[in-house]
Design an enzyme around this catalytic site. Sequence first.
Site, PDB file in Angstrom:
ATOM      1  N   ASP A  67       0.996  -1.568  -0.195  1.00  0.00           N
ATOM      2  CA  ASP A  67      -0.016   0.424   0.308  1.00  0.00           C
ATOM      3  C   ASP A  67       0.794   1.124   0.160  1.00  0.00           C
ATOM      4  OD1 ASP A  67      -3.057   1.135   1.787  1.00  0.00           O
ATOM      5  OD2 ASP A  67      -2.102   1.794   0.404  1.00  0.00           O
ATOM      6  N   ASP A 116      -7.710  -7.470   0.934  1.00  0.00           N
ATOM      7  CA  ASP A 116      -7.563  -7.444   2.272  1.00  0.00           C
ATOM      8  C   ASP A 116      -7.538  -6.835   3.276  1.00  0.00           C
ATOM      9  OD1 ASP A 116      -6.471  -4.450   1.144  1.00  0.00           O
ATOM     10  OD2 ASP A 116      -5.301  -4.581   3.548  1.00  0.00           O
ATOM     11  N   CYS A 173     -12.695 -27.753  10.169  1.00  0.00           N
ATOM     12  CA  CYS A 173     -11.156 -27.294   9.738  1.00  0.00           C
ATOM     13  C   CYS A 173     -10.602 -28.242   9.772  1.00  0.00           C
ATOM     14  CB  CYS A 173     -11.166 -26.443  10.012  1.00  0.00           C
ATOM     15  SG  CYS A 173      -9.188 -25.520   9.789  1.00  0.00           S
ATOM     16  N   CYS A 190      -6.666 -27.312   9.613  1.00  0.00           N
ATOM     17  CA  CYS A 190      -5.518 -27.235   9.730  1.00  0.00           C
ATOM     18  C   CYS A 190      -5.042 -27.119  10.991  1.00  0.00           C
ATOM     19  CB  CYS A 190      -5.543 -25.722   9.459  1.00  0.00           C
ATOM     20  SG  CYS A 190      -6.386 -24.865  11.464  1.00  0.00           S
ATOM     21  N   CYS A 202      -6.086 -26.534  14.173  1.00  0.00           N
ATOM     22  CA  CYS A 202      -8.078 -27.291  14.619  1.00  0.00           C
ATOM     23  C   CYS A 202      -7.294 -29.156  14.671  1.00  0.00           C
ATOM     24  CB  CYS A 202      -9.143 -26.887  13.515  1.00  0.00           C
ATOM     25  SG  CYS A 202      -9.524 -25.367  13.716  1.00  0.00           S
ATOM     26  N   HIS A 228      -5.101 -20.178  11.842  1.00  0.00           N
ATOM     27  CA  HIS A 228      -6.892 -20.560  12.183  1.00  0.00           C
ATOM     28  C   HIS A 228      -7.589 -19.844  10.854  1.00  0.00           C
ATOM     29  CE1 HIS A 228     -10.238 -22.773  12.233  1.00  0.00           C
ATOM     30  NE2 HIS A 228     -11.269 -21.165  12.404  1.00  0.00           N
TER      31      HIS A 228
HETATM   32  O1  SAQ Z   1      -8.480   4.673  -0.070  1.00  0.00           O
HETATM   33  C1  SAQ Z   1      -7.887   3.671   0.431  1.00  0.00           C
HETATM   34  N1  SAQ Z   1      -6.952   3.846   0.051  1.00  0.00           N
HETATM   35  C2  SAQ Z   1      -5.117   3.707   0.519  1.00  0.00           C
HETATM   36  N2  SAQ Z   1      -5.376   2.234   1.477  1.00  0.00           N
HETATM   37  C3  SAQ Z   1      -6.047   2.467   2.227  1.00  0.00           C
HETATM   38  C4  SAQ Z   1      -6.743   0.898   2.944  1.00  0.00           C
HETATM   39  C5  SAQ Z   1      -7.655   1.335   3.340  1.00  0.00           C
HETATM   40  N3  SAQ Z   1      -8.151  -0.122   4.500  1.00  0.00           N
HETATM   41  C6  SAQ Z   1      -9.107   0.088   4.841  1.00  0.00           C
HETATM   42  N4  SAQ Z   1      -9.921  -0.136   5.555  1.00  0.00           N
HETATM   43  C7  SAQ Z   1      -9.972  -1.137   6.810  1.00  0.00           C
HETATM   44  C8  SAQ Z   1      -8.570  -0.760   8.001  1.00  0.00           C
HETATM   45  C9  SAQ Z   1      -7.848  -1.173   8.355  1.00  0.00           C
HETATM   46  C10 SAQ Z   1      -7.180  -0.560  10.071  1.00  0.00           C
HETATM   47  C11 SAQ Z   1      -8.153   0.580  10.003  1.00  0.00           C
HETATM   48  S1  SAQ Z   1      -9.433   0.589   8.753  1.00  0.00           S
HETATM   49  N5  SAQ Z   1      -9.695   1.415   4.209  1.00  0.00           N
HETATM   50  C12 SAQ Z   1      -8.895   1.793   2.975  1.00  0.00           C
HETATM   51  C13 SAQ Z   1      -8.816   2.730   2.421  1.00  0.00           C
HETATM   52  C14 SAQ Z   1      -7.646   2.730   1.205  1.00  0.00           C
HETATM   53 ZN    ZN Z   2      -8.813 -24.485  11.695  1.00  0.00          ZN
END
Ligand code: SAQ
Ligand code: ZN
Length: 380
Positions: A102, A276, A314, A316, A319, A345
């Site tokens: 990311d 993810d 499961c 895994c 389990c 798990h």
């Molecule tokens: O617009 C996005 N742009 C780049 N990375 C992201 C990651 C992201 N992750 C979540 N939600 C999952 C979460 C993980 C921790 C707090 S919220 N929403 C997300 C939106 C974006």
């Molecule tokens: Zn399991």
Amino acid sequence: EKDYERKYMYAVRYELIKTCKQTGARLGRLHTPHGVIETPIFMPVGTQATVKAMTPEELKDIGSQIILSNTYHLYMRPGHDLIERAGGLHKFMNWDKPILTDSGGFQVFSLGPLRKIKEEGVEFRSHLDGSKHFLSPEKATEIQNALGSDIIMAFDECAPYPADRQYVKNSLERTTRWLERCKAAHKYPERQALFGIVQGGMYKELREQSAREITAIDLPGYAIGGLSVGEPKEMMYEVLDYTVPLLPEDKPRYLMGVGSPDDLLEGVLRGIDMFDCVLPTRIARNGTAMTSQGKVVVRNASYAEDFTSLDPECDCYTCRNYTKAYLRHLIKCNEILGARLLTIHNLHFLLKLMENVREAIREDRLLDYKKDFFEKYYGK
Ligand SMILES: O=c1[nH]cnc2cc3nc(NCc4cccs4)[nH]c3cc12
Ligand SMILES: [Zn+2]
């Protein structure tokens, strides 16, 4: 293959195998320099160059095809330059399958008041020592080029939820300008695939504008950002209903930060290929398991003398070898093995769910699979 072969290889090429007749679900293959990925796919999150508590071998044993890591965190510690000197992120963490990173935008925006957004980029203070830093489209791309991940994400702004319409419009338009700058700064497009990210908050016209602008820029894949930020589930599904169809059919579609079993199934039904989420690994460490019978909070006293397997359905490692009572004991004592066994798990559970989903799409019975899953997992 030799270096010249690699030069003419696509960084990432999506192969659409079939689209489910009942729904918008797709079965596909993602060809990357570190191997082929079957989609729809769930990607375990390894923020600091490790999927917490898991070795690469254990990740492969449970069927992980690709993992995520984070530009912001690795830039802060140990530094992208150190990782580059180590031979890149794959070598540094001994993971030879695909890696997606990311871009750091989301992490920096999550720092809250510690940051200032300008056209040039974002000024922020380190969550480690408060030192001042600056991330820009160019810097985020340079870091990911140094890490050597197979898929790199554009530096974008994930608007907070809720946010007013004018803010979201200005933000999505800057995200488009930032994407152009990422693409211009990207040093290795033939071996690292840059994905654009669609924003637009919860506003239909703004999502349509962002999707038009982002997909007008030719890239190997596109993500939907700005979701899973605290909005109601139904609102996320509605945004997907009108945004996913605006993305090209022949490119992979990645829904960032999602998610729980219901969100994965609802996303697949709407044509999403990649997901993810930190959920399975995070809840594992505090003693909650996702099982075929729904959530099991194994740290609850009711399991103190439950000498049965965590999930009878499961297969895994956890389990097959341990009881709920033992897992509860480990979690109560905050023993490292407890985090490890529940993580094994939970990741296996989600990876297996996605394997079942791919099989259901192949056999045109995804809606039936979803109905059965919901009845068992959510009891509805
Ligand atoms: O617009 C996005 N742009 C780049 N990375 C992201 C990651 C992201 N992750 C979540 N939600 C999952 C979460 C993980 C921790 C707090 S919220 N929403 C997300 C939106 C974006
Ligand atoms: Zn399991």
